[in-house]
Design a protein around this motif. Structure first.
Motif, short mmCIF file in Angstrom:
data_model
loop_
_atom_site.label_atom_id
_atom_site.label_comp_id
_atom_site.label_asym_id
_atom_site.label_seq_id
_atom_site.Cartn_x
_atom_site.Cartn_y
_atom_site.Cartn_z
N LEU A 1 9.92 9.75 -5.78
CA LEU A 1 10.52 8.95 -6.83
C LEU A 1 9.45 8.18 -7.60
CD1 LEU A 1 13.65 7.26 -5.18
CD2 LEU A 1 13.58 9.30 -6.62
N CYS A 2 9.75 7.90 -8.84
CA CYS A 2 8.93 7.00 -9.65
C CYS A 2 9.84 5.89 -10.19
CB CYS A 2 8.29 7.73 -10.83
SG CYS A 2 7.01 8.91 -10.36
N GLN A 3 9.39 4.66 -10.11
CA GLN A 3 10.12 3.53 -10.64
C GLN A 3 9.50 3.15 -11.98
OE1 GLN A 3 10.34 0.41 -7.75
NE2 GLN A 3 11.99 -0.68 -8.78
N ALA A 4 10.33 3.05 -13.02
CA ALA A 4 9.82 2.83 -14.37
C ALA A 4 8.91 1.61 -14.45
CB ALA A 4 10.99 2.69 -15.35
N SER A 5 9.32 0.51 -13.83
CA SER A 5 8.52 -0.72 -13.91
C SER A 5 7.15 -0.53 -13.24
CB SER A 5 9.27 -1.88 -13.26
OG SER A 5 9.59 -1.59 -11.91
N ALA A 6 7.10 0.27 -12.18
CA ALA A 6 5.83 0.51 -11.49
C ALA A 6 4.87 1.31 -12.37
CB ALA A 6 6.07 1.24 -10.17
N GLU B 1 -2.22 1.65 -4.69
CA GLU B 1 -1.24 1.57 -5.79
C GLU B 1 -0.23 2.68 -5.56
OE1 GLU B 1 -1.35 -0.91 -7.89
OE2 GLU B 1 -3.32 -1.63 -7.25
N PHE B 2 1.04 2.42 -5.91
CA PHE B 2 2.07 3.43 -5.61
C PHE B 2 3.09 3.54 -6.73
CE2 PHE B 2 1.66 -0.02 -2.52
CZ PHE B 2 2.63 -0.92 -2.93
N THR B 3 4.00 4.51 -6.60
CA THR B 3 4.92 4.86 -7.70
C THR B 3 6.16 3.99 -7.76
OG1 THR B 3 6.01 6.55 -6.33
CG2 THR B 3 4.18 7.28 -7.75
N GLY B 4 6.33 3.07 -6.83
CA GLY B 4 7.50 2.20 -6.88
C GLY B 4 7.51 1.24 -5.70
N LEU B 5 8.36 0.23 -5.80
CA LEU B 5 8.49 -0.77 -4.74
C LEU B 5 9.84 -0.70 -4.03
CD1 LEU B 5 6.87 -3.89 -6.43
CD2 LEU B 5 6.05 -2.74 -4.38
N THR B 6 10.91 -0.53 -4.80
CA THR B 6 12.26 -0.57 -4.23
C THR B 6 13.06 0.61 -4.73
OG1 THR B 6 12.15 -3.00 -4.28
CG2 THR B 6 14.30 -2.01 -3.87
N ALA B 7 13.45 1.50 -3.81
CA ALA B 7 14.16 2.72 -4.19
C ALA B 7 15.64 2.48 -4.44
CB ALA B 7 13.98 3.79 -3.11
N ASP B 8 16.18 1.40 -3.89
CA ASP B 8 17.61 1.15 -3.99
C ASP B 8 17.85 -0.35 -3.88
OD1 ASP B 8 20.43 0.88 -2.38
OD2 ASP B 8 20.46 2.61 -3.70
N SER B 9 18.88 -0.84 -4.54
CA SER B 9 19.16 -2.29 -4.52
C SER B 9 19.45 -2.80 -3.12
CB SER B 9 20.33 -2.62 -5.45
OG SER B 9 21.49 -1.91 -5.05
N SER B 10 19.93 -1.93 -2.23
CA SER B 10 20.20 -2.36 -0.86
C SER B 10 18.92 -2.66 -0.09
CB SER B 10 21.01 -1.29 -0.11
OG SER B 10 20.27 -0.09 0.00
N ASN B 11 17.76 -2.21 -0.63
CA ASN B 11 16.48 -2.46 0.02
C ASN B 11 15.77 -3.71 -0.50
OD1 ASN B 11 16.95 -0.06 1.33
ND2 ASN B 11 15.60 1.14 0.02
N THR B 12 16.43 -4.46 -1.37
CA THR B 12 15.81 -5.66 -1.94
C THR B 12 15.44 -6.65 -0.85
OG1 THR B 12 17.09 -5.38 -3.97
CG2 THR B 12 16.14 -7.54 -3.58
N GLN C 1 9.58 6.33 2.33
CA GLN C 1 9.91 7.75 2.44
C GLN C 1 10.11 8.40 1.07
OE1 GLN C 1 13.31 7.29 5.05
NE2 GLN C 1 12.19 8.02 6.82
N GLN C 2 10.33 7.61 0.02
CA GLN C 2 10.64 8.18 -1.29
C GLN C 2 9.54 7.96 -2.33
OE1 GLN C 2 15.00 7.88 -2.38
NE2 GLN C 2 14.93 6.27 -0.83
N PHE C 3 8.64 7.00 -2.09
CA PHE C 3 7.54 6.76 -3.02
C PHE C 3 6.25 7.35 -2.47
CE2 PHE C 3 10.22 2.90 -4.12
CZ PHE C 3 10.65 3.42 -5.34
N ILE C 4 5.24 7.48 -3.33
CA ILE C 4 3.93 7.95 -2.88
C ILE C 4 2.84 7.02 -3.42
CG2 ILE C 4 4.64 10.37 -2.77
CD1 ILE C 4 3.02 10.76 -5.42
N MET C 5 1.67 7.12 -2.82
CA MET C 5 0.49 6.42 -3.33
C MET C 5 -0.13 7.24 -4.45
SD MET C 5 -1.21 5.07 0.22
CE MET C 5 -0.72 6.53 1.12
N PHE D 1 1.56 -4.98 4.41
CA PHE D 1 2.57 -4.36 5.28
C PHE D 1 3.01 -3.01 4.72
CE2 PHE D 1 7.20 -4.63 6.92
CZ PHE D 1 6.87 -3.95 8.08
N MET D 2 3.39 -2.97 3.45
CA MET D 2 3.85 -1.71 2.86
C MET D 2 2.70 -0.70 2.74
SD MET D 2 6.18 -1.13 -0.54
CE MET D 2 6.73 0.51 -1.05
N ASP D 3 1.49 -1.18 2.47
CA ASP D 3 0.33 -0.29 2.38
C ASP D 3 0.13 0.45 3.71
OD1 ASP D 3 -1.46 -1.47 -0.21
OD2 ASP D 3 -0.08 -2.85 0.74
N LEU D 4 0.24 -0.28 4.81
CA LEU D 4 0.06 0.34 6.13
C LEU D 4 1.18 1.32 6.43
CD1 LEU D 4 -1.17 -2.71 8.25
CD2 LEU D 4 -2.48 -0.65 7.70
#
Length: 532
Positions: free
Chosen positions: A104-109, A31-42, A61-65, A266-269
């Motif tokens: 970073l933390c994403q509110a929805s996460a 489980e992590f603090t966010g999925l998408t740091a910026d809209s360009s990464n959608t 690079q910006q979120f953590i587990m 994929f993202m977990d790895l």
């Protein structure tokens, strides 16, 4: 399930090591603090493997587990049973010296974690720390040099440390070897910083914390100091081990080379690579090479189940490939000689109730689904007379073609291949959307509303007059082309790179001009030689 916190990690580490060493495979989830740091990464249907990696790299690079689940499935020989030991780790990037992670933390996460009863107090106050190799090297150097205090801390505490230093200087003027001085410990200075500063300033003393409020200084000989320093090295090693924390578990997984199983992982790895190994490389090919060297036997149950959907369409077994739905579907299904799964003595929590989106429980579900898929693949073509309990070694040989394939959600390819070249896209070719009138530029939001009615689509504007459209399936393409063929404001046609790409057209024109010029030069040269 065993909950593993910073306060219990050292006691539980030998048990974790034994389970990893003895198991047939390890299932994991994070489980992590966010999925998408910026809209360009959608994530979009335009993404192939390298494009998706580049986007996720910026996110990782910006979120953590915040939580990691490991389930070790241990085969019980000749019993067609697996005993599973599940560990649920709270992890938090501890700060020490210059190692002070920003994230970073994403509110929805965070809202998602709250809905599933995540304990933020355990995460922050008792989360297990971790380091990657780069951070470990920095910390080792700082511990060796006794310079762990950051510049900010030194500036802030300098006056207090200087006051204590003055008292020690006065005492040292008359002190003899083995004499001791007890002083009040300032609350604004950490123990490690205080001891480091005083030992650096006064080589003839050694300091220890008597209790929470007092520090003791002792004048010692060089011989005694050398003995103490050896003991201090052991303390430094304990500090480093404490900071390494979960990285030590990661290294056990690498060392024992057991199959590891995730679901849509994929993202977990990528997170595990970045946080426990090294900062993610820029090159996608380098990541694939490294991760397959660290974990040569990786399986993704999302990819495995998606590849079986068509074969089991009539049963509906793989109709929904979300983890909880897959697990529930297999719980309702019985296959001949399917292996039994039993929890270890510590697993009463997961025997009694679900804990969806707790990393430990999701890891347990992932491992269970993996085992059932492997068994299903192994017995599907066997008759009743041929069927029998199968050891994991046989199951592993059956599912080996699935190894290294990681599912990609909403992309131009269904999966990536860690062990070789990625598969070619099975999606329809792009569509080109153009405005019929130059005075009416395309508006992305209006286009999104128009095309979303046809199914899964993504839009990439090329100019005010043109946009590319990536479409999820062939039926969607047919519906769009037939329904919008007479649209009053836009035209839609299949995209042809040779005809519609400005870059390719420019290259073709350049090649034509160069070729034409070369032909003229050859003709001119030939005629010049004849006339002479």
């Amino acid at each position: 399930m065993v909950e593993v916190l910073k306060s219990s990690f050292e006691d539980l580490f030998p048990i974790i090591e034994t389970c990893i060493r003895e198991c047939s495979f390890v299932a994991f989830d994070t489980e992590f603090t966010g999925l998408t740091a910026d809209s360009s990464n959608t994530e979009t249907l335009f993404d192939d493997g390298p494009a998706r990696y580049a986007k996720k790299r910026r996110d990782v690079q910006q979120f953590i587990m915040v939580q990691i689940g490991l389930s070790a499935f241990i085969e019980i020989p000749h019993e067609n049973r697996y005993r599973v030991h599940t560990f649920n780790f709270y992890v938090y990037p501890g700060s020490f010296g210059s190692v002070n992670v920003k994230f970073l933390c994403q509110a929805s996460a965070l809202e998602f974690l709250c809905r599933h009863n995540f304990d933020f107090n355990k995460f922050i106050y008792d989360g297990i720390s971790y380091l990657n190799e780069e951070q470990e090297k920095v910390l080792c150097n700082e511990i060796e040099e006794l310079s762990v205090a950051t510049d900010a801390e030194c500036d802030y505490d300098e006056i207090t440390v200087q006051e204590i230093s003055s008292k020690i200087s006065e005492w040292l003027a008359t002190a003899k070897n083995e004499d001791k001085l007890v002083l009040e410990k300032p609350p604004s200075v950490s123990d490690y910083v205080l001891h480091s500063q005083l030992r650096q300033r006064f080589p003839a003393i050694w300091t220890i914390s008597v209790d929470r409020l007092h520090v003791q200084c002792a004048k010692i000989t060089e011989e005694k100091k050398s003995i103490i320093l050896k003991e201090h090295e052991m303390e430094n090693e304990r500090v480093l081990n404490s900071m390494l924390g979960f990285t030590r578990v990661f290294r056990l997984l690498v060392k024992h080379r057991k199959p590891i199983v995730g679901h849509n992982c994929f993202m977990d790895l990528m997170l595990m690579y970045d946080k426990f190994y090294r900062p993610l490389p820029v090159k996608y090919s380098q990541f694939k090479e490294d991760i397959s060297r660290l974990f040569p036997f990786v399986f993704d149950t999302k990819s495995m189940s998606a590849s079986m959907r068509k074969s089991y369409k009539e049963t509906g077994l793989f109709e929904n490939t979300t983890l909880s739905r897959l697990y529930a579907a297999f719980q309702r299904r019985f296959d001949l000689y399917q292996p039994a799964i039993i929890h270890g003595q510590e697993g009463s929590k997961y025997r009694e109730a679900e804990a969806l989106h707790e990393a430990g429980y999701d890891a347990f579900m992932t491992g269970s689904v993996f085992l059932r898929i492997a068994h299903l693949k192994a017995v599907v073509h066997l008759s009743f007379a041929e069927a029998q309990p199968l050891p994991f070694s046989h199951l592993f040989s059956i599912i080996s073609p699935d190894m290294g394939r990681l599912n990609l959600i909403r992309a131009s390819v269904n999966d990536i291949n860690l062990l070789g070249s990625d598969s070619k896209s099975l999606r329809p070719e792009w569509l080109l959307v153009r405005s019929r009138k130059r005075s009416q530029p395309l508006k992305p939001m209006q286009l999104a509303g128009l095309f979303s009615a046809f199914g899964s689509v993504d839009i990439r504007p090329r100019s005010r007059q043109e946009a590319l459209l990536a479409v999820g399936n062939w039926g969607c393409v047919r519906d769009i082309l037939s329904s919008l063929s007479k649209h009053p404001h836009i035209t839609v046609r299949k995209y042809n790179m040779w005809k519609h790409s400005p870059v390719v057209r420019s290259l073709l024109w350049t090649s034509a001009c160069v070729s034409g010029g070369l032909c003229v030069w050859i003709v001119w040269s030939a005629s010049s030689r004849k006339s002479s």
